[in-house]
Scaffold this motif. Sequence first.
Motif, PDB file in Angstrom:
ATOM      1  N   VAL A  86      16.810  -2.878 -15.430  1.00  0.00           N
ATOM      2  CA  VAL A  86      15.532  -3.549 -15.189  1.00  0.00           C
ATOM      3  C   VAL A  86      15.211  -3.569 -13.691  1.00  0.00           C
ATOM      4  O   VAL A  86      14.067  -3.342 -13.286  1.00  0.00           O
ATOM      5  CB  VAL A  86      15.545  -4.982 -15.769  1.00  0.00           C
ATOM      6  N   ASN A 118      11.980  -1.754 -12.031  1.00  0.00           N
ATOM      7  CA  ASN A 118      10.974  -2.486 -11.246  1.00  0.00           C
ATOM      8  C   ASN A 118      10.661  -1.812  -9.914  1.00  0.00           C
ATOM      9  O   ASN A 118       9.587  -2.034  -9.336  1.00  0.00           O
ATOM     10  CB  ASN A 118      11.432  -3.932 -11.007  1.00  0.00           C
ATOM     11  N   GLN A 175       7.396   0.212 -10.065  1.00  0.00           N
ATOM     12  CA  GLN A 175       6.092  -0.422 -10.239  1.00  0.00           C
ATOM     13  C   GLN A 175       5.149  -0.055  -9.097  1.00  0.00           C
ATOM     14  O   GLN A 175       5.566   0.113  -7.953  1.00  0.00           O
ATOM     15  CB  GLN A 175       6.223  -1.947 -10.268  1.00  0.00           C
ATOM     16  N   SER A 200       3.259  -1.420 -25.818  1.00  0.00           N
ATOM     17  CA  SER A 200       3.229  -2.056 -24.501  1.00  0.00           C
ATOM     18  C   SER A 200       2.082  -3.063 -24.474  1.00  0.00           C
ATOM     19  O   SER A 200       1.129  -2.929 -25.259  1.00  0.00           O
ATOM     20  CB  SER A 200       3.035  -1.005 -23.395  1.00  0.00           C
ATOM     21  N   PRO A 201       2.156  -4.069 -23.587  1.00  0.00           N
ATOM     22  CA  PRO A 201       3.307  -4.388 -22.747  1.00  0.00           C
ATOM     23  C   PRO A 201       4.343  -5.170 -23.547  1.00  0.00           C
ATOM     24  O   PRO A 201       4.151  -5.393 -24.754  1.00  0.00           O
ATOM     25  CB  PRO A 201       2.680  -5.257 -21.654  1.00  0.00           C
ATOM     26  N   HIS A 202       5.415  -5.569 -22.901  1.00  0.00           N
ATOM     27  CA  HIS A 202       6.387  -6.438 -23.557  1.00  0.00           C
ATOM     28  C   HIS A 202       6.048  -7.891 -23.230  1.00  0.00           C
ATOM     29  O   HIS A 202       5.306  -8.173 -22.294  1.00  0.00           O
ATOM     30  CB  HIS A 202       7.804  -6.104 -23.109  1.00  0.00           C
ATOM     31  N   VAL A 216      11.803  -6.040 -21.546  1.00  0.00           N
ATOM     32  CA  VAL A 216      11.214  -4.709 -21.552  1.00  0.00           C
ATOM     33  C   VAL A 216      11.672  -3.870 -22.739  1.00  0.00           C
ATOM     34  O   VAL A 216      10.944  -3.007 -23.239  1.00  0.00           O
ATOM     35  CB  VAL A 216      11.509  -3.983 -20.216  1.00  0.00           C
ATOM     36  N   ARG A 226       9.650  -2.962 -26.029  1.00  0.00           N
ATOM     37  CA  ARG A 226       8.712  -1.850 -26.158  1.00  0.00           C
ATOM     38  C   ARG A 226       9.247  -0.726 -27.036  1.00  0.00           C
ATOM     39  O   ARG A 226       8.486   0.083 -27.546  1.00  0.00           O
ATOM     40  CB  ARG A 226       8.384  -1.279 -24.773  1.00  0.00           C
ATOM     41  N   TYR A 252       6.321   3.330 -13.475  1.00  0.00           N
ATOM     42  CA  TYR A 252       6.918   2.407 -14.453  1.00  0.00           C
ATOM     43  C   TYR A 252       6.651   2.816 -15.904  1.00  0.00           C
ATOM     44  O   TYR A 252       7.576   3.023 -16.691  1.00  0.00           O
ATOM     45  CB  TYR A 252       6.364   1.018 -14.176  1.00  0.00           C
ATOM     46  N   ILE A 306       9.272   4.486 -18.787  1.00  0.00           N
ATOM     47  CA  ILE A 306       9.638   3.860 -20.064  1.00  0.00           C
ATOM     48  C   ILE A 306       9.260   4.764 -21.232  1.00  0.00           C
ATOM     49  O   ILE A 306       9.983   4.841 -22.239  1.00  0.00           O
ATOM     50  CB  ILE A 306       8.954   2.481 -20.219  1.00  0.00           C
ATOM     51  N   ASP A 321      12.533  -9.004 -16.219  1.00  0.00           N
ATOM     52  CA  ASP A 321      11.670  -8.205 -17.091  1.00  0.00           C
ATOM     53  C   ASP A 321      10.193  -8.512 -16.885  1.00  0.00           C
ATOM     54  O   ASP A 321       9.333  -7.742 -17.309  1.00  0.00           O
ATOM     55  CB  ASP A 321      12.000  -8.484 -18.561  1.00  0.00           C
TER      56      ASP A 321
END
Length: 501
Positions: free
Chosen positions: A10, A14, A17, A94-96, A100, A103, A143, A147, A418
């Motif tokens: 995680v 991040n 992002q 998405s989103p969570h 995370v 998802r 990001y 994922i 998260d």
Amino acid sequence: MSTRSYKDAVEQLNTLQSNAAALDAVRASGGRLSEFAIPEMLDYLERIGYSPGDLNALNVIHITGTKGKGSTSAFADSILRHAMPRWKIGLYTSPHLVAVRERIRINGVPISEEQFAKFFFEVWDRLEGTEPKLSTTSPMPGYFRFITLVAFHAFLTLQVNATVLEVGVGGTYDSTNIVPKPIVTGITALGIDHVAVLGKTLKEIAWQKGGIFKEGVPAFTVNQPEEGMSMLKARAIELKASSLTVSPSISALSDIKLGLAGIHQQQNATLAAHLVKSFLESQTSFQGSALLPSSFVKGLEDAKWPGRCQTVSDPNRVNTTWYLDGAHTTESLSCCVQWFVSPGVGLGSHGEHKENSFRVLIFNCTSGRSGPTFLGSVQSNVSSQLKKYGRTENPEFFFTHVIFCANVTYADGQFKGDLATFSIATDDLAQLKTQRQLASAWAELVPQFPSANIYVLPSIEHAVKEIEKLQLNSSVKVLVAGSLHLVGGVIEVAGLSGIAL
């Protein structure tokens, strides 16, 4: 890294992002960067060891839209699992809300922390060990792209029989739109209010959404505004979809108590049923003589989609009930309030609402969205709902307290890993600009509302503590709306994960 735990994954994720400044730059480009999106995503896919054709093995139901795509995906996933109980069904959304890994689900359950970390670092290592082929491709994806790659890798490794794949944003240039030949595609409602929010015409939005159509693949949609429907038809012809069908209504749905609350879910459930029917007819010996066989009914009844018109009785706080809905457009907020201000939900029986009971609105929205318009929609819908049910209470005081708080998780200013976000401008967060604007808008909308009952708070934990003060010797009904990030933070801080997710 010395360790490779879920927490480590995680933290690494991040770092991918985009911050507020980067997002502003993308918006300023007017979408000119979009033309590189699919070629770059294919570059990343090749670097982790897959070809586009490999993704066809996922047997995809691809779903987009501006309203209801997540709910439709949840319905489709649940129907599939009930119709094909021996199958392994992948769901990517998405989103969570809280974690995370939500998802990426297998048979309705988020992959474990251990699985997420494993798949995450396998993708990370493959990308670190290769060079981009395109000059526009950065060494590491952003990001959402990352994922999405992890989801594809997980589903292929675990050999799912079918995948319900929800588009992130748009359609044409979305990271999920690299599957060459899904089994069926679906487009939910094209929200009118997205036209103003996104600064695009309905025609442009429909063009984007219709980008998921594929040659020889059937497509389904719901009744759309004329301008949007015309564009979808044009896109279906352009991209050579085998068909484009407006999902016929299913009368039997009115007799089913859907797993997702709200009258608007009828449309999403209808689309999901048609998508799964088409999928099963293509992939199995399924014969759809009855549009709603018992397995479909059970799937619709058992569908779950946390944070959308969801009622949660607090196990830790006496007489406190949370009503959670991540509605973040005027249209979705209208649906949210219509659900909340109805008997058996936020509206009790005649005479039930007494002095020792409170109704609280916890609200936030992202900077740049029209907070005053949103809150005006809340007020107007409260008023119309009270009239609908013959209630005489003053709609301006339907909520006894309103709380506008930042999406920061904890009172010490920290985010749960998260839930960390870098998309909020630092000065906005520090000065609570958005929240103060919302509070001012509420005070203008409801001039007689007690100023002492309007709160501007720096974190979700602060908001939950205010609820705890109210619930002493009182009944408290709390509507949380305006942001899925806010809803997820409330679930985390209030300790609701065990029953809400």
